[in-house]
Scaffold this motif. Sequence first.
Motif: not given
Length: 322
Positions: A66, A125, A128-129
Amino acid sequence: MELFNSAFGKNITFVRPAYFVINGFIGLPNMKSYYIFLFFLYIISVVGNTAVMAIIYLDHNLRTPKYVAVFNLAFVDLLGSSALVPKVIDVFLFNHNIIPYNDCLTFLFFCYTCLSMQSFNLVALSYDRLVAIIFPLHYQVKVTCRSMLTLIASFWIFAVVAVLIAVGLLTRLSFCKSLVINSYFCDHGQIYRLACNDNFPNDVIGFFYPILIFWLPLVFILLSYLYISYTLVKVATFQQGIKAFKTCIAHLLLVVIYFTPLLITFTLMEKIHPNNRIINLSLTSVLPPMLNPIIYVLQTHEIKVSMKKLFRIFFKSKIRSK
């Protein structure tokens, strides 16, 4: 030259201008205060993004996928605003609005590459989440620092190649009419529309480029959050859902801040007034880089903890040195 003449017509000469003129706002007096405002945002952006990069670099606990993406976002924000704002200040505050041809294309390359990478970094991002919330048990296997670096490197290569193609197609254009660019920087669309010869390939690039660097990333991010919401509603309690979404707040704020001005600009397209287009694009170039580090510092627990730890180490070292 014969090749160009055969392409343009026998009586047309290929003309590569020595310079372009950046016009800025049309018919609005006393706009220097706006550029001073942009410069103020730029200073905050430089300090904030440098601080975020330093924190992530110094704290080994933040060497996670992250924060690899967050570090790259801070780097892109710093590079993009530094490529744009000092030149804008030079052009409009010091009246150096005549820019050499090659410098203009270089200016365009860096601005568009960084604009693209800001969008792609939000995709990284979001990915990643998505994996962290949907597949928490497999997160450390599916998303590693190496895989995140590979993803970001792929985005860099794609962005650089795409912008180089756009710049390369501009070099085949002949300019025999106006050299005035109705924008605040060397804007691709404003440049190729000034050409005398066939600009159809540039028009195609101008059509597909927003799709590739704006619409597709935005669709991916929206779908990822719809999937996250759907999954949490099905399998998680209300408290678990709130806790999971808290890890996404910073990213969601960045998405809203970055994409809203672009959504207005690219939806209205030719209907939007040039002055409004300048305001939307300039704020997109400067406001997110300024707000991104502030949002991550305020909304991310790990960075706040890391800052406190680094400050304690710094002050202890100062006391010992005395």
